[in-house]
Design a protein around this motif. Sequence first.
Motif, PDB file in Angstrom:
ATOM      1  N   ASP A 269       0.814  -1.216   0.000  1.00  0.00           N
ATOM      2  CA  ASP A 269       0.000   0.000   0.000  1.00  0.00           C
ATOM      3  C   ASP A 269       0.850   1.269   0.000  1.00  0.00           C
ATOM      4  OD1 ASP A 269      -2.291  -1.505  -0.027  1.00  0.00           O
ATOM      5  OD2 ASP A 269      -2.524  -1.513   2.145  1.00  0.00           O
ATOM      6  N   GLN A 270       1.945   1.259   0.767  1.00  0.00           N
ATOM      7  CA  GLN A 270       2.797   2.453   0.837  1.00  0.00           C
ATOM      8  C   GLN A 270       4.046   2.335  -0.027  1.00  0.00           C
ATOM      9  OE1 GLN A 270       2.409   2.435   5.394  1.00  0.00           O
ATOM     10  NE2 GLN A 270       2.778   4.595   4.966  1.00  0.00           N
ATOM     11  N   ILE A 271       4.589   1.139  -0.131  1.00  0.00           N
ATOM     12  CA  ILE A 271       5.749   0.896  -0.998  1.00  0.00           C
ATOM     13  C   ILE A 271       5.560  -0.436  -1.710  1.00  0.00           C
ATOM     14  CG2 ILE A 271       8.250   0.626  -1.165  1.00  0.00           C
ATOM     15  CD1 ILE A 271       8.566   2.112   1.443  1.00  0.00           C
ATOM     16  N   SER A 272       5.609  -0.411  -3.041  1.00  0.00           N
ATOM     17  CA  SER A 272       5.584  -1.651  -3.829  1.00  0.00           C
ATOM     18  C   SER A 272       7.017  -2.131  -4.013  1.00  0.00           C
ATOM     19  CB  SER A 272       4.932  -1.405  -5.193  1.00  0.00           C
ATOM     20  OG  SER A 272       3.550  -1.212  -5.056  1.00  0.00           O
ATOM     21  N   ILE A 273       7.209  -3.458  -3.967  1.00  0.00           N
ATOM     22  CA  ILE A 273       8.558  -4.029  -4.011  1.00  0.00           C
ATOM     23  C   ILE A 273       8.599  -5.211  -4.980  1.00  0.00           C
ATOM     24  CG2 ILE A 273      10.243  -5.371  -2.672  1.00  0.00           C
ATOM     25  CD1 ILE A 273       9.686  -3.594  -0.303  1.00  0.00           C
ATOM     26  N   THR A 274       9.675  -5.273  -5.775  1.00  0.00           N
ATOM     27  CA  THR A 274       9.912  -6.426  -6.650  1.00  0.00           C
ATOM     28  C   THR A 274      11.314  -6.976  -6.402  1.00  0.00           C
ATOM     29  OG1 THR A 274      10.814  -5.123  -8.485  1.00  0.00           O
ATOM     30  CG2 THR A 274       8.425  -5.446  -8.433  1.00  0.00           C
ATOM     31  N   GLY A 275      11.529  -8.239  -6.809  1.00  0.00           N
ATOM     32  CA  GLY A 275      12.838  -8.880  -6.657  1.00  0.00           C
ATOM     33  C   GLY A 275      13.337  -9.422  -7.987  1.00  0.00           C
ATOM     34  N   PHE A 276      14.291 -10.343  -7.886  1.00  0.00           N
ATOM     35  CA  PHE A 276      14.842 -10.994  -9.085  1.00  0.00           C
ATOM     36  C   PHE A 276      15.426 -12.338  -8.662  1.00  0.00           C
ATOM     37  CE2 PHE A 276      17.075 -11.924 -12.852  1.00  0.00           C
ATOM     38  CZ  PHE A 276      16.793 -10.970 -13.831  1.00  0.00           C
ATOM     39  N   ASP A 277      14.992 -13.408  -9.273  1.00  0.00           N
ATOM     40  CA  ASP A 277      15.462 -14.801  -9.102  1.00  0.00           C
ATOM     41  C   ASP A 277      14.301 -15.772  -8.963  1.00  0.00           C
ATOM     42  OD1 ASP A 277      18.179 -14.298  -9.321  1.00  0.00           O
ATOM     43  OD2 ASP A 277      18.446 -14.028  -7.152  1.00  0.00           O
ATOM     44  N   ASP A 278      13.278 -15.388  -8.165  1.00  0.00           N
ATOM     45  CA  ASP A 278      12.149 -16.270  -7.857  1.00  0.00           C
ATOM     46  C   ASP A 278      12.605 -17.494  -7.077  1.00  0.00           C
ATOM     47  OD1 ASP A 278       9.500 -16.983  -7.697  1.00  0.00           O
ATOM     48  OD2 ASP A 278       9.455 -17.997  -9.636  1.00  0.00           O
ATOM     49  N   ASN A 279      13.352 -17.256  -5.995  1.00  0.00           N
ATOM     50  CA  ASN A 279      13.746 -18.370  -5.136  1.00  0.00           C
ATOM     51  C   ASN A 279      12.672 -18.612  -4.073  1.00  0.00           C
ATOM     52  OD1 ASN A 279      14.122 -16.479  -3.045  1.00  0.00           O
ATOM     53  ND2 ASN A 279      16.258 -16.154  -3.617  1.00  0.00           N
ATOM     54  N   PHE A 280      12.949 -19.523  -3.145  1.00  0.00           N
ATOM     55  CA  PHE A 280      11.902 -19.897  -2.194  1.00  0.00           C
ATOM     56  C   PHE A 280      11.545 -18.749  -1.245  1.00  0.00           C
ATOM     57  CE2 PHE A 280      15.604 -20.757   0.385  1.00  0.00           C
ATOM     58  CZ  PHE A 280      15.190 -20.483   1.682  1.00  0.00           C
ATOM     59  N   TYR A 281      12.475 -17.794  -1.040  1.00  0.00           N
ATOM     60  CA  TYR A 281      12.138 -16.630  -0.214  1.00  0.00           C
ATOM     61  C   TYR A 281      10.921 -15.904  -0.770  1.00  0.00           C
ATOM     62  CZ  TYR A 281      16.962 -16.899   1.653  1.00  0.00           C
ATOM     63  OH  TYR A 281      18.134 -17.294   2.230  1.00  0.00           O
ATOM     64  N   ALA A 282      10.867 -15.787  -2.093  1.00  0.00           N
ATOM     65  CA  ALA A 282       9.806 -15.020  -2.745  1.00  0.00           C
ATOM     66  C   ALA A 282       8.429 -15.595  -2.469  1.00  0.00           C
ATOM     67  CB  ALA A 282      10.056 -14.980  -4.258  1.00  0.00           C
ATOM     68  N   PRO A 324      16.311 -17.847 -20.595  1.00  0.00           N
ATOM     69  CA  PRO A 324      15.267 -16.811 -20.572  1.00  0.00           C
ATOM     70  C   PRO A 324      14.745 -16.577 -19.157  1.00  0.00           C
ATOM     71  CG  PRO A 324      14.369 -18.884 -21.362  1.00  0.00           C
ATOM     72  CD  PRO A 324      15.851 -19.098 -21.221  1.00  0.00           C
ATOM     73  N   VAL A 325      14.126 -15.425 -18.948  1.00  0.00           N
ATOM     74  CA  VAL A 325      13.516 -15.077 -17.664  1.00  0.00           C
ATOM     75  C   VAL A 325      12.123 -14.529 -17.929  1.00  0.00           C
ATOM     76  CG1 VAL A 325      15.726 -14.582 -16.545  1.00  0.00           C
ATOM     77  CG2 VAL A 325      14.521 -12.746 -17.730  1.00  0.00           C
ATOM     78  N   TRP A 326      11.284 -14.537 -16.902  1.00  0.00           N
ATOM     79  CA  TRP A 326       9.947 -13.981 -17.076  1.00  0.00           C
ATOM     80  C   TRP A 326       9.406 -13.456 -15.755  1.00  0.00           C
ATOM     81  CZ3 TRP A 326      11.227 -19.124 -17.796  1.00  0.00           C
ATOM     82  CH2 TRP A 326      10.728 -20.035 -16.856  1.00  0.00           C
ATOM     83  N   LEU A 327       8.484 -12.520 -15.888  1.00  0.00           N
ATOM     84  CA  LEU A 327       7.891 -11.852 -14.731  1.00  0.00           C
ATOM     85  C   LEU A 327       6.867 -12.759 -14.052  1.00  0.00           C
ATOM     86  CD1 LEU A 327       7.438  -9.157 -13.111  1.00  0.00           C
ATOM     87  CD2 LEU A 327       5.651  -8.635 -14.791  1.00  0.00           C
ATOM     88  N   VAL A 328       6.941 -12.833 -12.724  1.00  0.00           N
ATOM     89  CA  VAL A 328       5.959 -13.569 -11.918  1.00  0.00           C
ATOM     90  C   VAL A 328       5.263 -12.556 -11.007  1.00  0.00           C
ATOM     91  CG1 VAL A 328       5.586 -15.389 -10.222  1.00  0.00           C
ATOM     92  CG2 VAL A 328       7.364 -15.666 -11.959  1.00  0.00           C
ATOM     93  N   LYS A 329       3.994 -12.318 -11.272  1.00  0.00           N
ATOM     94  CA  LYS A 329       3.238 -11.342 -10.475  1.00  0.00           C
ATOM     95  C   LYS A 329       2.654 -12.026  -9.242  1.00  0.00           C
ATOM     96  CE  LYS A 329       1.776  -8.648 -14.524  1.00  0.00           C
ATOM     97  NZ  LYS A 329       0.596  -8.121 -15.271  1.00  0.00           N
ATOM     98  N   ARG A 330       2.923 -11.411  -8.079  1.00  0.00           N
ATOM     99  CA  ARG A 330       2.318 -11.919  -6.843  1.00  0.00           C
ATOM    100  C   ARG A 330       1.627 -10.751  -6.115  1.00  0.00           C
ATOM    101  NH1 ARG A 330       7.235 -15.274  -6.605  1.00  0.00           N
ATOM    102  NH2 ARG A 330       6.692 -17.374  -7.361  1.00  0.00           N
ATOM    103  N   ASP A 331       2.003 -10.526  -4.858  1.00  0.00           N
ATOM    104  CA  ASP A 331       1.215  -9.592  -4.058  1.00  0.00           C
ATOM    105  C   ASP A 331       1.964  -8.351  -3.576  1.00  0.00           C
ATOM    106  OD1 ASP A 331      -0.831 -11.548  -4.222  1.00  0.00           O
ATOM    107  OD2 ASP A 331       0.014 -12.594  -2.487  1.00  0.00           O
ATOM    108  N   SER A 332       3.239  -8.192  -3.949  1.00  0.00           N
ATOM    109  CA  SER A 332       4.029  -7.122  -3.342  1.00  0.00           C
ATOM    110  C   SER A 332       4.007  -5.819  -4.128  1.00  0.00           C
ATOM    111  CB  SER A 332       5.491  -7.583  -3.178  1.00  0.00           C
ATOM    112  OG  SER A 332       6.070  -7.875  -4.439  1.00  0.00           O
ATOM    113  N   VAL A 333       3.210  -5.770  -5.212  1.00  0.00           N
ATOM    114  CA  VAL A 333       3.044  -4.546  -5.998  1.00  0.00           C
ATOM    115  C   VAL A 333       1.569  -4.176  -6.032  1.00  0.00           C
ATOM    116  CG1 VAL A 333       3.267  -3.481  -8.281  1.00  0.00           C
ATOM    117  CG2 VAL A 333       5.080  -4.994  -7.424  1.00  0.00           C
ATOM    118  N   LYS A 334       1.313  -2.918  -5.712  1.00  0.00           N
ATOM    119  CA  LYS A 334      -0.063  -2.421  -5.775  1.00  0.00           C
ATOM    120  C   LYS A 334      -0.329  -1.911  -7.188  1.00  0.00           C
ATOM    121  CE  LYS A 334      -3.265   0.852  -3.600  1.00  0.00           C
ATOM    122  NZ  LYS A 334      -3.403   1.912  -2.575  1.00  0.00           N
ATOM    123  N   GLU A 335      -1.214  -2.564  -7.895  1.00  0.00           N
ATOM    124  CA  GLU A 335      -1.495  -2.178  -9.293  1.00  0.00           C
ATOM    125  C   GLU A 335      -2.547  -1.064  -9.367  1.00  0.00           C
ATOM    126  OE1 GLU A 335      -2.507  -5.639 -11.550  1.00  0.00           O
ATOM    127  OE2 GLU A 335      -0.484  -6.472 -11.464  1.00  0.00           O
TER     128      GLU A 335
END
Length: 335
Positions: A269-282, A324-335
């Motif tokens: 809600d206040q800060i949207s966050i993205t990462g890179f790798d898609d490991n188990f932390y994500a 190749p890599v691709w975007l995985v949308k989850r819940d950490s970005v407010k669209e």
Amino acid sequence: MIRLQDIADMAGVSRTTVSNVINGNTKRVSQSTIDRITAILKEKNYVPHMGSVMLSGHGSRIIGVVLGFSFIHGMQSLQDSFVGEITGTLQVEAENRGYYIMLIGGEKIDNVVDMASRWNVEGLIIIGYNEEQYHQLSRKMNKKMVLIDAYPKGEYSFQNVGVDDYSGGYQIGKYLYSCGYHRALFIAETEEDSDYARWLGFKQAMERNGGFCSRSRYVVVPQEPRRRLKKYEELLPHFLETKALAFSSDYTAVEAINYFTDRGIRIPDQISITGFDDNFYAQIVRPKLTTIHQDIHQKAVLALRKLLLMAEGKEPAKKNVKSPVWLVKRDSVKE
């Protein structure tokens, strides 16, 4: 413990013939004899003595996995999920092909030379070396080598397995821009290699509609955890103002989510966050992390495949293979 002579007696052949089959010297051995000896070896769970194998001149069946760094994100390298998955996959895949894995600390070139020579490794898969380190090592020893995620200044002069970092950065930048975050920041731990390639993609995506993404939006934070969190504290007003942060790794993205949450900042809600790798932390953090997926397992498989091909005296068609890599949308970005 069953002896070589016992295997020979069971198969009705000489001890030398059994030794030849174990060491791969089967040009003068019939296929039926090879099959008979192999069946007995498997049934009796025979394990050859490594000293004998190396002295035979038919290869040690050992592959050295060189870790070019002892620490990452401020913790021991093997604690990192990316390094752990790479080395774990290499171990399983190598054993499936009848090879052994030896981990070698690679921060000191001479240590790699010493260990690889003493154990007569068949080749090296190297994680965390740059072009200069590779050339230093190759001048000191004649071993087949495949690097993972190396970034030369010019064309590739060595075998490498990497990932399309630029595309990943571009996909993240394009997605955040489409969500209205035109001033999003890119957060990294270095100004080189994969971090920089991901930034370039992010920057290009932010500028695709004629805008300008200044270098000031590339924020480099300390690699030591306490200093990194202190930097987040200093930059918190700026983070809240820009409303979106693209991290160069899942680890630092998840760390930041936890840091902000502990201080009452609502993600996304206040800060949207993205990462890179898609490991188990994500996938276990809350909110689940929107990130770029790369196939780490496949990266290890490709590196091993390249090395074994080189061990057969064949040169892989491409020096650098980019997954190749691709975007995985989850819940950490407010669209």
